[in-house]
Design a protein around this motif. Structure first.
Motif, short mmCIF file in Angstrom:
data_model
loop_
_atom_site.label_atom_id
_atom_site.label_comp_id
_atom_site.label_asym_id
_atom_site.label_seq_id
_atom_site.Cartn_x
_atom_site.Cartn_y
_atom_site.Cartn_z
N MET A 145 156.99 49.11 88.05
CA MET A 145 157.17 48.60 86.70
C MET A 145 157.92 47.27 86.70
N PHE A 146 157.28 46.22 86.20
CA PHE A 146 157.96 44.98 85.86
C PHE A 146 158.50 45.11 84.43
N TYR A 147 159.66 44.51 84.17
CA TYR A 147 160.13 44.48 82.78
C TYR A 147 161.07 43.30 82.57
N ASN A 148 161.19 42.91 81.31
CA ASN A 148 162.09 41.84 80.92
C ASN A 148 163.42 42.46 80.49
N GLN A 149 164.47 42.10 81.18
CA GLN A 149 165.77 42.72 80.91
C GLN A 149 166.22 42.49 79.48
N ASP A 150 165.97 41.31 78.95
CA ASP A 150 166.43 40.99 77.60
C ASP A 150 165.81 41.92 76.55
N ALA A 151 164.60 42.43 76.83
CA ALA A 151 163.92 43.29 75.87
C ALA A 151 164.58 44.66 75.74
N PHE A 152 165.27 45.12 76.78
CA PHE A 152 165.76 46.50 76.80
C PHE A 152 167.28 46.62 76.94
N GLU A 153 167.92 45.58 77.36
CA GLU A 153 169.38 45.64 77.53
C GLU A 153 170.05 45.91 76.19
N GLY A 154 170.97 46.87 76.20
CA GLY A 154 171.69 47.23 74.98
C GLY A 154 171.02 48.30 74.14
N THR A 155 169.84 48.75 74.56
CA THR A 155 169.15 49.82 73.84
C THR A 155 169.44 51.16 74.51
N ASP A 156 168.90 52.23 73.93
CA ASP A 156 169.17 53.57 74.45
C ASP A 156 168.55 53.83 75.82
N VAL A 157 167.59 53.01 76.23
CA VAL A 157 166.96 53.21 77.53
C VAL A 157 167.73 52.50 78.64
N TRP A 158 168.74 51.72 78.26
CA TRP A 158 169.46 50.88 79.23
C TRP A 158 170.68 51.61 79.80
N ASP A 159 170.85 51.50 81.13
CA ASP A 159 172.00 52.06 81.82
C ASP A 159 172.91 50.90 82.22
N ALA A 160 174.00 50.73 81.50
CA ALA A 160 174.91 49.60 81.75
C ALA A 160 175.61 49.73 83.10
N THR A 161 175.71 50.94 83.62
CA THR A 161 176.38 51.15 84.90
C THR A 161 175.53 50.60 86.05
N THR A 162 174.24 50.93 86.03
CA THR A 162 173.34 50.48 87.09
C THR A 162 172.67 49.15 86.76
N ASN A 163 172.84 48.70 85.51
CA ASN A 163 172.19 47.47 85.04
C ASN A 163 170.68 47.55 85.24
N ASP A 164 170.14 48.67 84.80
CA ASP A 164 168.71 48.94 84.99
C ASP A 164 168.28 49.93 83.91
N LEU A 165 166.99 50.19 83.82
CA LEU A 165 166.51 51.25 82.94
C LEU A 165 167.04 52.58 83.44
N LYS A 166 167.28 53.50 82.51
CA LYS A 166 167.88 54.78 82.89
C LYS A 166 166.96 55.58 83.80
N GLU A 167 167.55 56.29 84.72
CA GLU A 167 166.78 57.16 85.61
C GLU A 167 165.99 58.17 84.79
N GLY A 168 164.72 58.33 85.11
CA GLY A 168 163.89 59.28 84.39
C GLY A 168 163.38 58.76 83.06
N TYR A 169 163.46 57.45 82.83
CA TYR A 169 162.97 56.89 81.57
C TYR A 169 161.46 57.15 81.42
N THR A 170 160.98 57.15 80.20
CA THR A 170 159.57 57.42 79.90
C THR A 170 158.96 56.25 79.13
N PHE A 171 157.66 56.29 78.96
CA PHE A 171 157.00 55.28 78.13
C PHE A 171 157.52 55.33 76.70
N LEU A 172 157.69 56.54 76.18
CA LEU A 172 158.19 56.67 74.81
C LEU A 172 159.57 56.05 74.68
N ASP A 173 160.41 56.20 75.71
CA ASP A 173 161.73 55.56 75.70
C ASP A 173 161.60 54.05 75.55
#
Length: 472
Positions: A145-173
């Motif tokens: 999966m490629f993604y743009n960090q600006d699109a998801f940073e600060g949302t519920d799918v974002w993990d501020a600790t790992t600075n990445d999408l949350k482990e186990g994230y889904t398309f719906l997320d």
């Protein structure tokens, strides 16, 4: 003594190029060496073919065309004697290409060189029986999966600790996160190729499905089985557990609030190609950082492979990120791994081309040329041009290659879930992509053919029987 080369003539596909190339060829009696590679590698092969010819006093003319990789078999099957002398191909075409006589075996010093200079898994992908049929080019033919960090940073799918999408994230997320982000990302898209059998297979593998094709040493099919739709139990009954689960998971990659999400961008391998959608959905940036081509729509995330790394990095800059594939969900909320493929690209030498058929020395010259095009210098040039992950051992040690964010994500995905890409007939993928395309169209229209079990079972059975029939 062979004459030193003063100039090398190139022609390529395109009306003007064909016309000019034909005129030049009619006045040029030197042997023609045809090279097929990916479309975005054409300039690179022109440059290095000329360099090799000059360094080795090879008095020939070259024709370079973007017929390689995924198009190699279809182009070669028209007339192998008029096909490329050297060409790149995906390892799942190995059996087909070998069957029509388009692949010269690697033996003796040629095989020893390949074993010494390339990773073993890539070399093994070009093996039938005890014989090898290709010089490895890349070891990255999978997806993530490629993604743009600006699109998801600060949302519920974002993990501020790992600075990445949350482990186990889904398309719906991801869809919910874009709604939450709003602003410039309010209408942004997430795309994966629901109409491409290569990508859809990852869902069936995640559901517990599999396939097996067994070949003899000549490349003939001895047996073929598929378990993407159903298994037959001890009583001879068809158990559709795998197919139902996979269908639920596939449906849930695009649904939001009971309908196809406005954030999902459909892609396939035919009229709505994934690569074209990504290119259309990210800005084109020149060397000075200026936007030269605005987007038709805005892509925030896309499942693809390393061939898009350079383009995405140029468009998104520091916001360009990559990670493992989303988790898949059934209708009960259970999560499953989305599988990637571990596939490879190889360079074949065509023993049936006119140049090779003239002499054993000519055939060996083509082997030497193929080795040159898969050695460290050209491997790194390919990587720098397009981001293609090399199979060459020395090239893999390069600092930029080792730190490449796309390759890092792919290796992380491989550690979680991947399927080694086996050689399959050219029409193997068609029933799978038709199933995915049919489901998308039906869901978009509010239909129930792919959600009600009775009608779904018919679609699944047809797909599985067609897959097995495609390899007969």
């Amino acid at each position: 003594m062979k004459k030193s080369l003063k100039a090398v003539t190139f022609s390529s596909i395109g009306l003007l190029a064909i016309t000019v190339g034909s005129i030049l060829a009619s006045c040029d009696n030197r042997p023609e060496i045809i090279i097929w590679g990916a479309g975005d590698h054409e300039d690179l092969y022109r440059e290095y073919a000329q360099k090799y010819a000059e360094e080795n006093q090879w008095d020939v003319r070259f024709t370079v065309a973007g017929q390689g990789d995924s198009g190699a078999y279809s182009a070669m099957s028209t007339d192998v004697t008029k096909g490329a002398a050297v060409f790149t191909y995906a390892n799942d075409m190995l059996v087909n290409l070998n069957r029509i006589g388009a692949l010269a075996p690697l033996r003796g010093d040629n095989l020893a060189w390949a074993e010494e200079n390339h990773v073993a898994t890539a070399l093994e992908s070009g093996k039938l029986g005890d014989t090898y049929y290709g010089y490895p080019v890349s070891a990255d033919n999978g997806y993530f999966m490629f993604y743009n960090q600006d699109a998801f940073e600060g949302t519920d799918v974002w993990d501020a600790t790992t600075n990445d999408l949350k482990e186990g994230y889904t398309f719906l997320d991801l869809y919910k996160a874009l709604d939450q982000k709003g602003g410039d990302w309010a209408d942004a898209k997430v795309t994966w190729a629901m109409g491409d059998g290569w990508y859809i297979s990852g869902v069936f593998f995640g559901a517990g499905g599999d396939y097996e094709i067994i070949y003899d040493d000549e490349g003939n099919i001895e047996s073929s089985d598929c378990w993407f739709a159903y298994e037959v139990d001890e009583e001879g009954k068809e158990d559709y557990t795998i197919g139902y689960r996979a269908s639920e998971m596939m449906k849930n990659t695009i649904m939001q609030d009971g309908k196809v999400s406005s954030h999902y961008l459909y892609s396939d391998s035919a009229s709505t190609h994934l690569n074209d959608n990504i290119t259309a959905g990210i800005p084109s940036i020149d060397a000075n950082g200026n936007v030269t081509q605005p987007t038709k729509f805005k892509v925030a995330a896309a499942i693809c492979g390393t061939w898009k790394t350079k383009e995405i990095k140029a468009a998104w800059g520091d916001d360009a990120r990559a990670t493992v594939l989303p988790a898949l969900e059934d209708d009960e909320g259970n999560k499953y791994d989305f599988y990637s493929f571990s596939g490879y690209k190889l360079m074949g030498v065509n023993p049936m081309c006119s140049y090779a058929r003239e002499s054993a020395e000519n055939l060996q010259r083509l082997h030497d040329f193929a080795k040159y095009l898969t050695d460290v210098e050209v491997s790194l040039a390919r990587y720098n041009a397009t981001g293609l992950g090399p199979s060459n051992i020395e090239a893999q040690k390069d600092e930029a290659v080792a730190a490449d964010f796309g390759l890092v994500a792919l290796n992380e995905q491989y550690a979680i879930a991947n399927h080694v890409q086996a050689s399959v007939p050219a029409n193997y993928w068609t029933p799978i992509q038709n199933f995915g395309a049919g489901m998308y169209t039906d869901l978009l229209d509010g239909g129930t053919k792919y959600t009600q079990k009775a009608s779904l079972a018919k679609e699944l059975k047809q797909m599985q029987l067609q897959i097995e029939g495609a390899v007969q």
